[in-house]
Design an enzyme around this catalytic site. Sequence first.
Site, mmCIF file in Angstrom:
data_model
loop_
_atom_site.group_PDB
_atom_site.id
_atom_site.type_symbol
_atom_site.label_atom_id
_atom_site.label_comp_id
_atom_site.label_asym_id
_atom_site.label_seq_id
_atom_site.Cartn_x
_atom_site.Cartn_y
_atom_site.Cartn_z
ATOM 1 N N CYS A 112 -4.323 -12.484 1.855
ATOM 2 C CA CYS A 112 -4.669 -12.502 0.041
ATOM 3 C C CYS A 112 -4.800 -13.082 -0.270
ATOM 4 C CB CYS A 112 -4.184 -10.786 -0.061
ATOM 5 S SG CYS A 112 -3.958 -9.289 0.456
ATOM 6 N N HIS A 251 -4.874 -12.075 -7.943
ATOM 7 C CA HIS A 251 -5.421 -11.663 -6.430
ATOM 8 C C HIS A 251 -5.393 -9.881 -7.554
ATOM 9 C CE1 HIS A 251 -5.878 -9.348 -3.023
ATOM 10 N NE2 HIS A 251 -4.754 -9.377 -2.839
ATOM 11 N N ASN A 281 -9.346 -3.686 -3.651
ATOM 12 C CA ASN A 281 -8.686 -4.688 -3.315
ATOM 13 C C ASN A 281 -9.684 -5.943 -2.317
ATOM 14 O OD1 ASN A 281 -6.690 -6.641 -1.783
ATOM 15 N ND2 ASN A 281 -5.131 -5.673 -1.668
HETATM 16 N N1 ACO Z 1 -3.972 10.439 -3.194
HETATM 17 C C1 ACO Z 1 -2.221 11.279 -3.708
HETATM 18 N N2 ACO Z 1 -1.267 11.147 -3.164
HETATM 19 C C2 ACO Z 1 -0.233 9.760 -2.605
HETATM 20 C C3 ACO Z 1 -1.469 9.174 -2.174
HETATM 21 C C4 ACO Z 1 -3.445 9.803 -2.205
HETATM 22 N N3 ACO Z 1 -3.774 8.410 -1.604
HETATM 23 N N4 ACO Z 1 -0.458 8.593 -1.182
HETATM 24 C C5 ACO Z 1 0.170 8.253 -1.248
HETATM 25 N N5 ACO Z 1 0.340 9.252 -2.222
HETATM 26 C C6 ACO Z 1 1.757 10.707 -2.293
HETATM 27 C C7 ACO Z 1 2.948 10.248 -0.860
HETATM 28 O O1 ACO Z 1 2.184 11.391 0.285
HETATM 29 C C8 ACO Z 1 3.853 10.472 -1.760
HETATM 30 O O2 ACO Z 1 4.181 11.964 -2.149
HETATM 31 P P1 ACO Z 1 5.249 12.660 -2.101
HETATM 32 O O3 ACO Z 1 6.244 12.532 -3.571
HETATM 33 O O4 ACO Z 1 5.077 13.746 -1.821
HETATM 34 O O5 ACO Z 1 6.281 12.044 -0.342
HETATM 35 C C9 ACO Z 1 3.295 9.877 -3.262
HETATM 36 O O6 ACO Z 1 2.185 10.202 -3.334
HETATM 37 C C10 ACO Z 1 4.683 9.109 -3.506
HETATM 38 O O7 ACO Z 1 4.165 8.486 -3.357
HETATM 39 P P2 ACO Z 1 4.378 6.986 -3.186
HETATM 40 O O8 ACO Z 1 4.205 6.084 -1.979
HETATM 41 O O9 ACO Z 1 5.934 6.433 -4.161
HETATM 42 O O10 ACO Z 1 3.576 6.025 -3.898
HETATM 43 P P3 ACO Z 1 4.127 4.827 -5.016
HETATM 44 O O11 ACO Z 1 3.872 5.029 -6.502
HETATM 45 O O12 ACO Z 1 5.070 3.966 -4.550
HETATM 46 O O13 ACO Z 1 2.668 4.317 -5.240
HETATM 47 C C11 ACO Z 1 1.006 2.459 -4.008
HETATM 48 C C12 ACO Z 1 1.953 4.036 -3.520
HETATM 49 C C13 ACO Z 1 0.112 2.326 -4.301
HETATM 50 C C14 ACO Z 1 1.185 2.474 -2.382
HETATM 51 C C15 ACO Z 1 1.985 1.268 -4.307
HETATM 52 O O14 ACO Z 1 2.871 2.025 -3.482
HETATM 53 C C16 ACO Z 1 1.663 0.104 -4.676
HETATM 54 O O15 ACO Z 1 0.635 -0.167 -4.983
HETATM 55 N N6 ACO Z 1 2.135 -1.009 -3.340
HETATM 56 C C17 ACO Z 1 1.084 -2.306 -2.991
HETATM 57 C C18 ACO Z 1 0.518 -2.344 -2.550
HETATM 58 C C19 ACO Z 1 -0.390 -3.336 -2.492
HETATM 59 O O16 ACO Z 1 -1.193 -3.220 -2.868
HETATM 60 N N7 ACO Z 1 -1.326 -3.652 -1.222
HETATM 61 C C20 ACO Z 1 -2.208 -3.975 -1.202
HETATM 62 C C21 ACO Z 1 -2.024 -5.594 -0.008
HETATM 63 S S1 ACO Z 1 -0.828 -6.167 -0.759
HETATM 64 C C22 ACO Z 1 -1.409 -7.189 -2.040
HETATM 65 O O17 ACO Z 1 -2.905 -7.465 -2.204
HETATM 66 C C23 ACO Z 1 -0.348 -7.354 -3.629
#
Ligand code: ACO
Length: 324
Positions: A112, A251, A281
């Site tokens: 990225c 970004h 993204n």
């Molecule tokens: N829809 C519904 N539920 C979901 C989904 C979905 N798409 N994905 C995960 N869940 C569920 C999980 O299974 C979990 O359920 P559980 O509690 O029963 O186990 C619950 O939602 C919470 O999951 P988490 O992974 O803890 O959710 P979180 O609040 O951390 O959000 C996310 C996940 C959005 C990916 C977050 O961690 C994030 O934004 N991370 C940054 C990742 C990123 O931006 N990556 C891009 C590349 S790097 C960059 O560009 C910076």
Amino acid sequence: MGAVIVGTGSCLPDRVLSNHDLEEIVETNDEWIRSRTGISTRRISSRGEETFRLASVAAERALEMAGIRADELDLIIVATMSSHMSMPSCACFVQKELGASRAFAYDINAACSGFLYGLDLVDKYLCADREKKILLIGAETLSSRTNWKDRNTCILFGDGAGAVVMEYRDTSRGVVASNLFSDGNLWNLLYMHSAPSCNPDLTQPDNPGTHILMEGREVFKYAVKAMQSAIVELLAREKLDIASIDLMIPHQANIRILNKLVSRLGIAQEKVFINVQKYGNTSAASIPIALDEANREGRLKPDDVLLVCSFGGGFTWGATLLRW
Ligand code: ACO
């Protein structure tokens, strides 16, 4: 002073994939995706919209704005990790599409952060050879690298391309300074395997194919901290405070990362350009797409101080200051 952006362009695939469309593909829902990421729709490539084609259209638009013909270009750099071939580079396909007969061309991969690394590279090229005309592109079709059964990742990414044409100008405008970092020790928090090896001695038994894999929570934590510290350090080095920034183009990873970063920096929300809700993204393409939108919407005035920052797989991250 240095490398000035003289034209911007972007290109998004026509096909829109909404959160409601995703509900048909994986177990998720619109409310969860919007509240956790800020994303409502993303663009997905169809047949004939390979990375180099999106990149070439974005480049044509940037060249048109710059008033420069493709055969005047000296160098084409494409930041990507999703070219349709490993060899030749995406940049060579762009060179062919544009008819940029004089230019040499190559890709860089910093996930990225590729466009930010590219800006630094072009700045250094132009300071060494002031006559060059350079095309820098960020382009991705991450839909081709997404596991559409994995709801943790498939909701986040989209396809697109953004391009800038850069020249040396003897003014106070252009790239002011960059503060770039990598940490390969953290590779396993966000990664994508290469195609399986043909050499049996080099085969990795756990290679699941060319899909993005991610520890979302860890990525989130590092992304905010790392971008914040790169920005604070850069501003201090340049003797600027956050109030001197006219527009910040981060970004476009997801809205919660951006909100946290913005509140920690103390920059006014209206000075931050955000379009993640429309495109998701788009990795290396996200900054040049946003830059082109901001430019065409008239958000950038001569002499404005612009702050761009990114974070991605590697990890790679950094911040760059430009005077528009
Ligand atoms: N829809 C519904 N539920 C979901 C989904 C979905 N798409 N994905 C995960 N869940 C569920 C999980 O299974 C979990 O359920 P559980 O509690 O029963 O186990 C619950 O939602 C919470 O999951 P988490 O992974 O803890 O959710 P979180 O609040 O951390 O959000 C996310 C996940 C959005 C990916 C977050 O961690 C994030 O934004 N991370 C940054 C990742 C990123 O931006 N990556 C891009 C590349 S790097 C960059 O560009 C910076």
